[in-house]
Design a protein around this motif. Structure first.
Motif, PDB file in Angstrom:
ATOM      1  N   MET A  39     -26.893  46.766  40.139  1.00 18.19           N
ATOM      2  CA  MET A  39     -25.793  46.926  39.189  1.00 18.19           C
ATOM      3  C   MET A  39     -25.302  48.375  39.178  1.00 18.19           C
ATOM      4  SD  MET A  39     -24.020  44.963  37.319  1.00 18.19           S
ATOM      5  CE  MET A  39     -22.551  45.351  36.375  1.00 18.19           C
ATOM      6  N   GLU A  40     -26.215  49.324  39.275  1.00 17.54           N
ATOM      7  CA  GLU A  40     -25.827  50.739  39.369  1.00 17.54           C
ATOM      8  C   GLU A  40     -24.904  50.958  40.563  1.00 17.54           C
ATOM      9  OE1 GLU A  40     -28.891  53.647  39.415  1.00 17.54           O
ATOM     10  OE2 GLU A  40     -29.789  53.014  37.519  1.00 17.54           O
ATOM     11  N   LEU A  41     -25.277  50.395  41.705  1.00 17.41           N
ATOM     12  CA  LEU A  41     -24.479  50.549  42.921  1.00 17.41           C
ATOM     13  C   LEU A  41     -23.075  49.979  42.728  1.00 17.41           C
ATOM     14  CD1 LEU A  41     -24.120  51.237  45.919  1.00 17.41           C
ATOM     15  CD2 LEU A  41     -25.198  49.047  46.479  1.00 17.41           C
ATOM     16  N   LEU A  42     -22.980  48.788  42.143  1.00 14.38           N
ATOM     17  CA  LEU A  42     -21.685  48.150  41.938  1.00 14.38           C
ATOM     18  C   LEU A  42     -20.798  48.962  41.000  1.00 14.38           C
ATOM     19  CD1 LEU A  42     -22.857  44.418  41.536  1.00 14.38           C
ATOM     20  CD2 LEU A  42     -22.040  45.563  43.618  1.00 14.38           C
ATOM     21  N   ASP A  82     -17.215  50.890  42.003  1.00 16.01           N
ATOM     22  CA  ASP A  82     -15.981  50.679  41.247  1.00 16.01           C
ATOM     23  C   ASP A  82     -15.400  52.011  40.768  1.00 16.01           C
ATOM     24  OD1 ASP A  82     -14.223  48.590  39.769  1.00 16.01           O
ATOM     25  OD2 ASP A  82     -14.807  49.989  38.187  1.00 16.01           O
ATOM     26  N   ALA A  83     -16.261  52.898  40.302  1.00 15.44           N
ATOM     27  CA  ALA A  83     -15.799  54.192  39.789  1.00 15.44           C
ATOM     28  C   ALA A  83     -15.124  55.025  40.875  1.00 15.44           C
ATOM     29  CB  ALA A  83     -16.981  54.960  39.189  1.00 15.44           C
ATOM     30  N   PHE A  84     -15.694  55.028  42.071  1.00 15.59           N
ATOM     31  CA  PHE A  84     -15.126  55.838  43.157  1.00 15.59           C
ATOM     32  C   PHE A  84     -13.814  55.265  43.658  1.00 15.59           C
ATOM     33  CE2 PHE A  84     -19.489  57.502  43.382  1.00 15.59           C
ATOM     34  CZ  PHE A  84     -19.195  58.859  43.410  1.00 15.59           C
ATOM     35  N   LYS A  85     -13.698  53.950  43.712  1.00 14.12           N
ATOM     36  CA  LYS A  85     -12.436  53.350  44.137  1.00 14.12           C
ATOM     37  C   LYS A  85     -11.340  53.645  43.118  1.00 14.12           C
ATOM     38  CE  LYS A  85     -11.798  51.449  47.363  1.00 14.12           C
ATOM     39  NZ  LYS A  85     -11.488  51.963  48.721  1.00 14.12           N
ATOM     40  N   ARG A  86     -11.691  53.601  41.832  1.00 16.00           N
ATOM     41  CA  ARG A  86     -10.718  53.869  40.781  1.00 16.00           C
ATOM     42  C   ARG A  86     -10.403  55.369  40.671  1.00 16.00           C
ATOM     43  NH1 ARG A  86      -9.924  49.313  37.590  1.00 16.00           N
ATOM     44  NH2 ARG A  86     -11.490  47.679  37.902  1.00 16.00           N
ATOM     45  N   SER A  87     -11.224  56.199  41.324  1.00 16.95           N
ATOM     46  CA  SER A  87     -10.986  57.651  41.321  1.00 16.95           C
ATOM     47  C   SER A  87     -10.287  58.109  42.593  1.00 16.95           C
ATOM     48  CB  SER A  87     -12.314  58.393  41.144  1.00 16.95           C
ATOM     49  OG  SER A  87     -12.943  58.015  39.936  1.00 16.95           O
ATOM     50  N   SER A  88      -9.779  57.146  43.359  1.00 14.59           N
ATOM     51  CA  SER A  88      -8.957  57.406  44.550  1.00 14.59           C
ATOM     52  C   SER A  88      -9.704  58.078  45.693  1.00 14.59           C
ATOM     53  CB  SER A  88      -7.720  58.248  44.179  1.00 14.59           C
ATOM     54  OG  SER A  88      -6.931  57.572  43.217  1.00 14.59           O
ATOM     55  N   ALA A  89     -11.001  57.770  45.845  1.00 14.10           N
ATOM     56  CA  ALA A  89     -11.712  58.223  47.035  1.00 14.10           C
ATOM     57  C   ALA A  89     -11.079  57.557  48.258  1.00 14.10           C
ATOM     58  CB  ALA A  89     -13.195  57.873  46.954  1.00 14.10           C
ATOM     59  N   GLU A  90     -10.954  58.305  49.358  1.00 13.40           N
ATOM     60  CA  GLU A  90     -10.318  57.763  50.559  1.00 13.40           C
ATOM     61  C   GLU A  90     -11.148  56.642  51.180  1.00 13.40           C
ATOM     62  OE1 GLU A  90      -7.556  57.324  53.637  1.00 13.40           O
ATOM     63  OE2 GLU A  90      -7.397  58.460  51.782  1.00 13.40           O
ATOM     64  N   ALA A  99     -23.886  40.706  49.385  1.00 13.48           N
ATOM     65  CA  ALA A  99     -22.911  41.280  50.311  1.00 13.48           C
ATOM     66  C   ALA A  99     -21.497  41.135  49.752  1.00 13.48           C
ATOM     67  CB  ALA A  99     -23.011  40.607  51.674  1.00 13.48           C
ATOM     68  N   ASN A 100     -21.196  39.971  49.183  1.00 14.94           N
ATOM     69  CA  ASN A 100     -19.883  39.741  48.576  1.00 14.94           C
ATOM     70  C   ASN A 100     -19.640  40.690  47.406  1.00 14.94           C
ATOM     71  OD1 ASN A 100     -19.404  37.666  50.358  1.00 14.94           O
ATOM     72  ND2 ASN A 100     -19.840  36.027  48.902  1.00 14.94           N
ATOM     73  N   LEU A 101     -20.668  40.880  46.582  1.00 11.09           N
ATOM     74  CA  LEU A 101     -20.544  41.757  45.419  1.00 11.09           C
ATOM     75  C   LEU A 101     -20.256  43.201  45.834  1.00 11.09           C
ATOM     76  CD1 LEU A 101     -23.532  40.434  43.263  1.00 11.09           C
ATOM     77  CD2 LEU A 101     -21.109  40.199  42.711  1.00 11.09           C
ATOM     78  N   ILE A 102     -20.979  43.659  46.858  1.00 13.47           N
ATOM     79  CA  ILE A 102     -20.814  45.044  47.324  1.00 13.47           C
ATOM     80  C   ILE A 102     -19.408  45.253  47.891  1.00 13.47           C
ATOM     81  CG2 ILE A 102     -21.589  46.702  49.078  1.00 13.47           C
ATOM     82  CD1 ILE A 102     -24.446  45.511  48.642  1.00 13.47           C
ATOM     83  N   SER A 103     -18.946  44.287  48.675  1.00 11.46           N
ATOM     84  CA  SER A 103     -17.597  44.384  49.242  1.00 11.46           C
ATOM     85  C   SER A 103     -16.537  44.344  48.148  1.00 11.46           C
ATOM     86  CB  SER A 103     -17.358  43.252  50.246  1.00 11.46           C
ATOM     87  OG  SER A 103     -18.275  43.307  51.306  1.00 11.46           O
ATOM     88  N   LYS A 104     -16.703  43.410  47.211  1.00  8.65           N
ATOM     89  CA  LYS A 104     -15.722  43.238  46.151  1.00  8.65           C
ATOM     90  C   LYS A 104     -15.684  44.449  45.222  1.00  8.65           C
ATOM     91  CE  LYS A 104     -12.700  40.343  44.396  1.00  8.65           C
ATOM     92  NZ  LYS A 104     -11.521  39.911  45.192  1.00  8.65           N
TER      93      LYS A 104
END
Length: 315
Positions: A71-74, A78-86, A116-121
């Protein structure tokens, strides 16, 4: 050269020491973030520096407590994608739920695919992992997966600390290919344990295929959970006439009474890696030696960041 921004490495709470060691080899600082928990147990994560356009690597094995670390990883993804990491790469040295990789009984899940689905999503663009329990798990992802092996580190150790009259032993038929690779590199003989598993975490050793009488045996596996299989294989080798028994495995899960079982087993020395932090009881066991896979992961991270080949690390 990399087409993404600057390299940044972050860590959850699963294995911060490994992340710091990786950063040491990469000559960079570990990313600043809040990795605490609220009073109700929910993960409280916040990135404390700008990551816009950055090439981010999150070091987080999903080791016990597996659900909490997953859950920490997920949440971090999410935080990095929402923070506009490339680009965000999930560095998962130990992939939890990997043993649930097929429907081998009625009405059971394929949890390795679900994870695997959770990590990708959640937002991972890439996965870097090590010694998956089943290689086909790479195919569960629809994003690139770099699957490393601890074999170069392990084999290097045994090439320096030579065991004479060596026979490499696969603890089951599934590990035969791994054991054969070790035997070839170490110029050793090969033996196989014919093992039947009646239910999860319970194994019965049937017999040893190959002559181990008077030989020094090295049991090679990807992980050790309860220690039941490993200790039974060691006992079977001794009963078959083996002189000394050593063991090596990549992931020291060591749950339940594993440390006690290994301490009282016929195994003289156990070599493992730091994909998972050792439990306090295991640290006190003198027969366990831990090798670091941080240099290997650091090289892979550097190659991914610079868009150069990682294949040289696979052997």
């Amino acid at each position: 050269m990399s087409t993404t921004g600057g390299l940044k490495v972050f860590s959850g709470n699963a294995n911060r020491a490994l992340a710091e060691e990786i950063c040491n080899y990469l000559s960079c600082d570990l990313g600043q973030a809040i990795t605490e928990r609220f009073s109700d147990g929910e993960f409280n994560f916040q990135i404390c520096e700008n990551v816009r356009g950055a090439d981010v690597f999150i070091v987080q094995p999903t080791c016990p407590p597996t659900d909490a670390h997953l859950m920490e990883l997920l949440v971090m993804l999410d935080a990095f994608k929402r923070s506009s990491a490339e680009r965000v790469t999930a560095v998962i040295p130990y992939y939890g739920y990997a043993r649930s990789d097929k429907k081998d009984r009625p009405r059971v899940p394929i949890a390795a695919k679900l994870v695997a689905n959770l990590i990708s999503k959640a937002g991972a663009d890439r996965v870097l992992t090590m010694d998956l329990h089943a290689a086909q798990i790479q195919g569960f992802f629809d994003i690139p997966v770099d699957h490393l092996y601890a074999a170069p580190v392990m084999i290097g150790y045994y090439q320096t600390n030579v065991l004479p009259k060596l026979t490499v032993v696969a603890p089951d038929t599934g590990g035969a290919e791994r054991a054969r690779a070790y035997a070839k590199r170490l110029n050793a003989e090969l033996a196989l344990c014919d093992k039947r598993r009646e239910r999860a975490n319970v194994a019965e050793v049937l017999h040893i295929v190959g002559d181990v009488r008077g030989r020094n045996c090295l049991i090679v596996d990807d992980m050790c959970d309860t220690g039941g299989s490993l200790t039974k294989v060691a006992r079977a080798l001794k009963e078959a006439g083996a002189e000394r028994v050593h063991a090596c495995f990549t992931h020291p899960v060591l749950s339940g009474c594993a440390v006690e079982q290994l301490a009282n087993s016929d195994i003289e020395q156990i070599v493992t890696t730091n994909t998972i932090p050792l439990r306090p009881q295991a640290r006190e066991l003198e027969k366990i030696k831990v090798l670091s896979i941080a240099p290997l992961l650091a090289k892979a991270i550097k190659s991914i960041h610079e868009e150069t080949s990682v294949s040289s690390l696979f052997v």
